[in-house]
Design an enzyme around this catalytic site. Structure first.
Site, PDB file in Angstrom:
ATOM      1  N   CYS A  71      19.228  39.008  59.101  1.00 47.91           N
ATOM      2  CA  CYS A  71      19.116  37.951  58.201  1.00 47.91           C
ATOM      3  C   CYS A  71      19.310  36.347  58.941  1.00 47.91           C
ATOM      4  O   CYS A  71      20.391  36.170  59.519  1.00 47.91           O
ATOM      5  CB  CYS A  71      19.952  37.985  57.166  1.00 47.91           C
ATOM      6  N   CYS A 163      16.651  39.330  51.422  1.00 48.02           N
ATOM      7  CA  CYS A 163      18.001  40.183  51.889  1.00 48.02           C
ATOM      8  C   CYS A 163      17.867  41.366  52.534  1.00 48.02           C
ATOM      9  O   CYS A 163      17.118  42.226  52.134  1.00 48.02           O
ATOM     10  CB  CYS A 163      18.747  40.261  50.646  1.00 48.02           C
ATOM     11  N   GLN A 321      27.084  54.059  41.782  1.00 51.01           N
ATOM     12  CA  GLN A 321      27.321  53.523  43.121  1.00 51.01           C
ATOM     13  C   GLN A 321      26.063  52.781  43.859  1.00 51.01           C
ATOM     14  O   GLN A 321      24.737  53.069  43.287  1.00 51.01           O
ATOM     15  CB  GLN A 321      27.173  54.891  43.931  1.00 51.01           C
ATOM     16  N   GLU A 371      36.969  57.597  31.298  1.00 55.06           N
ATOM     17  CA  GLU A 371      36.574  56.511  31.735  1.00 55.06           C
ATOM     18  C   GLU A 371      36.466  55.149  30.881  1.00 55.06           C
ATOM     19  O   GLU A 371      36.445  55.442  29.641  1.00 55.06           O
ATOM     20  CB  GLU A 371      34.980  56.452  32.093  1.00 55.06           C
ATOM     21  N   CYS A 451      37.808  52.730  47.045  1.00 55.16           N
ATOM     22  CA  CYS A 451      36.823  51.818  47.820  1.00 55.16           C
ATOM     23  C   CYS A 451      37.672  50.668  48.584  1.00 55.16           C
ATOM     24  O   CYS A 451      37.338  49.807  48.655  1.00 55.16           O
ATOM     25  CB  CYS A 451      35.856  51.044  46.594  1.00 55.16           C
TER      26      CYS A 451
HETATM   27  N1  SAH Z   1      33.137  58.118  39.632  1.00 55.29           N
HETATM   28  C1  SAH Z   1      32.239  57.147  39.245  1.00 55.29           C
HETATM   29  C2  SAH Z   1      32.826  55.633  38.903  1.00 55.29           C
HETATM   30  C3  SAH Z   1      33.490  55.091  39.974  1.00 55.29           C
HETATM   31  S1  SAH Z   1      33.861  53.335  39.913  1.00 55.29           S
HETATM   32  C4  SAH Z   1      31.105  57.188  40.221  1.00 55.29           C
HETATM   33  O1  SAH Z   1      31.108  57.511  41.382  1.00 55.29           O
HETATM   34  O2  SAH Z   1      30.091  56.641  39.680  1.00 55.29           O
HETATM   35  C5  SAH Z   1      35.294  53.315  38.888  1.00 55.29           C
HETATM   36  C6  SAH Z   1      35.004  53.500  37.535  1.00 55.29           C
HETATM   37  O3  SAH Z   1      36.296  53.165  36.752  1.00 55.29           O
HETATM   38  C7  SAH Z   1      34.223  52.411  36.736  1.00 55.29           C
HETATM   39  O4  SAH Z   1      33.215  53.008  35.858  1.00 55.29           O
HETATM   40  C8  SAH Z   1      35.122  51.822  35.788  1.00 55.29           C
HETATM   41  O5  SAH Z   1      34.358  51.063  34.677  1.00 55.29           O
HETATM   42  C9  SAH Z   1      36.193  52.602  35.656  1.00 55.29           C
HETATM   43  N2  SAH Z   1      37.444  52.111  35.059  1.00 55.29           N
HETATM   44  C10 SAH Z   1      38.095  50.655  35.451  1.00 55.29           C
HETATM   45  N3  SAH Z   1      39.458  50.851  35.051  1.00 55.29           N
HETATM   46  C11 SAH Z   1      39.682  52.069  34.448  1.00 55.29           C
HETATM   47  C12 SAH Z   1      40.920  52.764  34.026  1.00 55.29           C
HETATM   48  N4  SAH Z   1      42.041  51.940  33.766  1.00 55.29           N
HETATM   49  N5  SAH Z   1      40.787  53.752  33.384  1.00 55.29           N
HETATM   50  C13 SAH Z   1      39.631  54.531  33.456  1.00 55.29           C
HETATM   51  N6  SAH Z   1      38.547  53.953  33.880  1.00 55.29           N
HETATM   52  C14 SAH Z   1      38.372  52.824  34.478  1.00 55.29           C
END
Ligand code: SAH
Length: 497
Positions: A71, A163, A321, A371, A451
């Protein structure tokens, strides 16, 4: 070293944000825009007692790891911090970052962690991988409407339509929105005056179906009917509709004076209210090839459709993701670490739309996903149904509340003492109450998908002090060219003899 001193330095290391680090007579300097291996002339801009910051003046001898960023805007746009570093070196940097964080922040023995680290999983083609992007709209100095990216750590927009980590179709959609704005004089939102309409466009692509979901985020307080949330809405719809890949157009209302991008309310104005994507598990042992329905191991992209997959509906407010190619590898490792044989009880905390949960459910007795976002749980339930998976339940709530409440019920239930707990928290990691309950529930295995290796390290310390032992650690490069790295970690309960 003093401020404004000019010196020549050899960059010997990289900091957590990708900045170069070197020493001059034992004094450490951090230099942005340099690459490990560079010899550079730099000017000190801030000098503290033991270390300082310097600005790159000139590269004297370029590092052998230096490459030309794909880029043109790489050094101005805040998105990719490592584009000037070759990909192998990026992977090495990320693996080391995870390892060093776990050693230093988690307080673990270096040689012990080295013996548990598995090789980082990179991408074959580390470009055009992001299935989701959010572009701010604004006005340039001449008053022209523009879209692009925020310059690193600022809110000034750099026009950009090319991008290298985003998908090619974004440009078509954004140009169409811009044309509509220009033709009907629909102003971009201005953060200072709080006036104007168009704040951001969110574009998500289903790699499996080659379809796009477009969501326009607007500064509008209320809507009367779906015909007229924004002026000249029909014209917007007609234009967007003519882009053959677009399957869904919706509007998100955000009239708050905030830098949070999305508001809570989403109104679908054309097409489907979601898109869907397919994820296939890959065979971890054979280096991430695909396994087809007959159990044959296949390699290569063109054979994707023969592999066993799960289809997911994704609505605009749900987490999904951003790198679908690496997601397959990430989940495959998580499933491999979970080591399920058919009857296990499993919790999937922070489950989003149930992506990991449903793969777990195919190989377990029962899975419960937790969630915080209600729309994501709606998606998760529908996804279970659509894929004919009947042994997965989903609860809306905070993991640190739902799990302790469930545990305190104290009823006879396999889920009180599950075989496996999978967690995939956001960057801030798991809450203490969540970790404490996990330890009390005493699963044989915990699979931690993270992450942010700093909060992972902190949480690993808590779990290990609570009777767990790290078995394996594997970094996965979900975000090539950025400093971010995902990690999967397997812990097992220490059995007292
Ligand atoms: N495992 C899933 C999401 C991971 S991202 C995947 O791989 O697609 C993290 C997720 O945690 C998000 O969806 C977010 O909304 C949720 N999150 C954030 N804080 C939280 C909490 N205190 N309790 C439960 N979920 C939560």
């Amino acid at each position: 070293m003093n401020k404004n001193d000019i010196t020549t330095i050899t960059i010997t290391d990289m900091g957590i944000d990708g900045e170069g680090i070197g020493k001059v007579d034992g004094y450490t300097l951090f230099v942005k825009d340099t690459v490990v291996g560079d010899v550079a002339s730099v000017k000190v801009i801030k000098a503290k007692k033991n270390y300082g910051y310097a600005r790159l003046m000139q590269i004297v001898t370029p590092s052998p790891y230096r490459v030309n960023p794909v880029c043109e805007l790489a050094s101005r746009c805040g998105g990719c911090q490592l584009q000037a570093v070759n990909y192998d070196k990026q992977l090495e940097f990320k693996a080391k970052k995870v390892r060093n964080n776990i050693v230093r922040l988690g307080g673990f023995e270096e040689t012990y962690i080295d013996s548990l680290m598995e090789p980082i999983v990179g991408m074959e083609h580390p470009y055009e991988y992001r299935n989701k992007a959010q572009f701010p709209f604004g006005v340039d100095k001449e008053g022209k409407f523009i879209y692009g990216f925020y310059a690193g750590r600022t809110h000034s927009i750099i026009p950009c339509n090319d991008c290298s980590i985003g998908v090619k179709e974004n440009k078509k959609v954004l140009d169409t929105i811009l044309e509509w704005m220009n033709e009907y004089n629909i102003a971009p939102y201005d953060e200072v005056s709080h006036k104007g309409i168009v704040r951001h466009a969110l574009i998500r692509k289903s790699f499996a179906d080659n379809r796009l979901m477009v969501c326009l985020i607007v500064n509008v307080e209320k809507y009367k009917n779906t015909e007229g949330i924004v002026p000249h809405q029909t014209e917007l719809i007609n234009r967007i509709k003519s882009i053959s890949e677009v399957a869904s157009l919706s509007i998100n209302l955000n009239s708050e004076n905030t830098n949070v991008i999305m508001g809570d309310e989403i109104i679908n104005i054309w097409g489907s209210d979601h898109i869907s994507d397919v994820i296939h598990l890959r065979d971890v042992q054979s280096g991430f090839s695909y396994i087809d329905e007959d159990g044959n191991i296949l390699k290569g992209k063109e054979l994707v459709n023969n592999a066993v997959g799960i289809r997911y509906n994704i609505s605009p407010l749900s987490f999904y993701q951003v790198n679908p190619i690496q997601t397959e590898k990430l989940y495959s490792i998580a499933l491999d670490y979970a080591d399920l044989s058919g009857n296990e009880s499993v919790w999937d905390l922070y489950c989003g739309i149930g992506t990991i949960s449903l793969f777990l459910a195919k190989k377990a007795g029962k899975v419960i996903g937790v969630e915080i976002v209600p729309q994501a749980i709606d998606d998760a339930k529908k996804n279970a149904e659509n894929n004919g998976i009947g042994n997965a339940e989903f609860y809306v709530g905070r993991a640190e509340e739902v799990l302790p409440e469930y545990y305190e019920k104290q009823s006879e239930d396999a889920m009180l003492h599950p075989d496996v707990i999978v967690v995939d928290p956001p960057r801030k990691g798991c809450d203490g109450a969540c970790l404490d309950t996990m330890i009390k529930m005493a699963p044989a295995r915990i699979v931690y998908v993270s992450c942010d290796s700093a909060t992972l390290s902190r949480d690993l310390r808590v779990l290990c002090d609570g009777g767990y032992e790290i078995q394996k650690i594997r970094p996965v490069d979900m975000f090539p060219h950025t400093v971010h790295v995902e990690t999967v970690c397997l812990l097992s309960k220490i059995v007292n003899i």
